[in-house]
Design an enzyme around this catalytic site. Structure first.
Site, PDB file in Angstrom:
ATOM      1  N   GLY A 183       0.841  -1.207   0.000  1.00 41.50           N
ATOM      2  CA  GLY A 183       0.000   0.000   0.000  1.00 41.50           C
ATOM      3  C   GLY A 183       0.871   1.249   0.000  1.00 41.50           C
ATOM      4  O   GLY A 183       0.609   2.218  -0.725  1.00 41.50           O
ATOM      5  N   TYR A 235       4.760 -19.968   8.244  1.00 46.02           N
ATOM      6  CA  TYR A 235       5.827 -19.274   7.518  1.00 46.02           C
ATOM      7  C   TYR A 235       5.694 -19.517   6.012  1.00 46.02           C
ATOM      8  O   TYR A 235       5.659 -18.566   5.225  1.00 46.02           O
ATOM      9  CB  TYR A 235       7.185 -19.733   8.034  1.00 46.02           C
ATOM     10  CG  TYR A 235       8.331 -18.944   7.441  1.00 46.02           C
ATOM     11  CD1 TYR A 235       8.479 -17.581   7.716  1.00 46.02           C
ATOM     12  CD2 TYR A 235       9.259 -19.543   6.594  1.00 46.02           C
ATOM     13  CE1 TYR A 235       9.518 -16.849   7.159  1.00 46.02           C
ATOM     14  CE2 TYR A 235      10.300 -18.812   6.043  1.00 46.02           C
ATOM     15  CZ  TYR A 235      10.428 -17.468   6.330  1.00 46.02           C
ATOM     16  OH  TYR A 235      11.455 -16.749   5.777  1.00 46.02           O
ATOM     17  N   GLN A 239      -2.719  -5.534 -10.956  1.00 52.08           N
ATOM     18  CA  GLN A 239      -3.860  -4.647 -10.745  1.00 52.08           C
ATOM     19  C   GLN A 239      -3.474  -3.172 -10.718  1.00 52.08           C
ATOM     20  O   GLN A 239      -4.216  -2.322 -11.183  1.00 52.08           O
ATOM     21  CB  GLN A 239      -4.511  -5.026  -9.396  1.00 52.08           C
ATOM     22  CG  GLN A 239      -6.014  -4.912  -9.364  1.00 52.08           C
ATOM     23  CD  GLN A 239      -6.551  -5.504  -8.058  1.00 52.08           C
ATOM     24  OE1 GLN A 239      -6.167  -6.609  -7.650  1.00 52.08           O
ATOM     25  NE2 GLN A 239      -7.415  -4.774  -7.390  1.00 52.08           N
ATOM     26  N   HIS A 282      21.633 -14.106  14.671  1.00 47.95           N
ATOM     27  CA  HIS A 282      21.331 -14.137  16.101  1.00 47.95           C
ATOM     28  C   HIS A 282      21.824 -15.465  16.686  1.00 47.95           C
ATOM     29  O   HIS A 282      21.601 -16.512  16.079  1.00 47.95           O
ATOM     30  CB  HIS A 282      19.822 -13.978  16.317  1.00 47.95           C
ATOM     31  CG  HIS A 282      19.514 -13.583  17.711  1.00 47.95           C
ATOM     32  ND1 HIS A 282      19.475 -14.494  18.739  1.00 47.95           N
ATOM     33  CD2 HIS A 282      19.284 -12.372  18.259  1.00 47.95           C
ATOM     34  CE1 HIS A 282      19.216 -13.854  19.874  1.00 47.95           C
ATOM     35  NE2 HIS A 282      19.100 -12.571  19.607  1.00 47.95           N
TER      36      HIS A 282
END
Ligand code: UDP
Length: 243
Positions: free
Chosen positions: A19, A62, A79, A98
């Protein structure tokens, strides 16, 4: 750890970012994943393979989340004429991982450096192909620089395949550890075999990985070695139950 939030991150996250990209006219890249192929029945995996994914298993949040994000990217492209780039990232490793996110490279290195047992899930014959982080970043930058007609999906990863037993042996040797290998129950729906077909990446990005596993692991071991020099980090990892 949090399956509902995992799907929400992939799907709501993609909707929010798409968006935003639409509003400001930005080009947008999706870091998709080899997990969209599930436990593949085609080997190596090319981008035209639709995958073999369990929709209701513990890993599905996931896999399906990322698959839905790909769908959203292509729907915004069709679109709204959004300029999209979709790359499917295969197992990537390197400094700044990590220490306890549970992935195999960080687990094995931390275990070896601490002299703990190396936890191999299942019989260890399952395979993955590991890409060094600098090579991956190079591929992502090249993908963003392609013309608008290159939407992907494009596989990015290293096509050299290793079993988890191979990897455990390599890590133990590099660290010079005395750790022994112990077997643990494999996770549900753990893919048996995975290797990217990178012909499209070679064609569109003029890219192939350049860092051999041994070299990348050496740099990653050096990173974790430094991290574990901090007594607080070390103590926290020593006291943590093995992955
Ligand atoms: N694995 C393992 N020991 C560990 C962590 C992972 O043997 O301590 C195995 C895991 O079962 C899988 C492979 O290593 O077959 C890669 O796991 P990872 O979570 O790093 O990546 P993915 O499964 O998403 O490819």
């Amino acid at each position: 750890h949090d399956p509902v939030q995992t799907t929400k991150t992939s799907v709501h996250g993609a909707i929010n970012m798409l968006g935003l990209a639409k509003r400001v006219g930005a080009k947008i890249l999706q870091a998709s994943t080899s997990e969209v192929y599930g436990d593949p029945q085609v080997h190596p995996q090319g981008e035209d393979y639709w995958g073999h994914v369990n929709p209701i298993g513990p890993r599905s949040c996931y896999d399906e989340g990322k698959r839905c994000a790909e769908t959203l990217f292509f729907d915004y492209w069709r679109q709204n004429k959004l300029r999209i780039k979709v790359v499917r990232i295969f197992n990537t490793y390197g400094p700044r991982m990590h220490p306890n996110d549970g992935r195999v490279v960080s687990n094995f290195i931390v275990q070896a450096l601490l002299g703990k047992d190396i936890t191999v899930y299942g019989d260890g014959t399952q395979t993955r192909a590991f890409c060094y982080v600098d090579d991956m970043i190079d591929a992502l930058a090249r993908m963003m620089a392609t013309g608008d007609e290159v939407t992907g999906p494009v596989n990015v990863g290293d096509p050299t395949e290793f079993s988890m037993l191979d990897l455990a042996g390599l890590v133990v040797d590099l660290v010079g550890a005395r750790s022994k290998i112990v077997r643990k129950t494999p996770p549900t729906d753990d893919p048996r075999q995975r290797r990217p077909d990178i012909a499209l990446a070679q064609k569109h990005l003029a890219w192939a990985p350049r860092t051999p596993l041994k070299e990348g692991l050496t740099r990653t071991v050096a990173y974790f070695d430094k991290l574990l020099a901090d007594a607080a980090v070390r103590d926290a990892l020593i006291n943590e139950p093995s992955a």
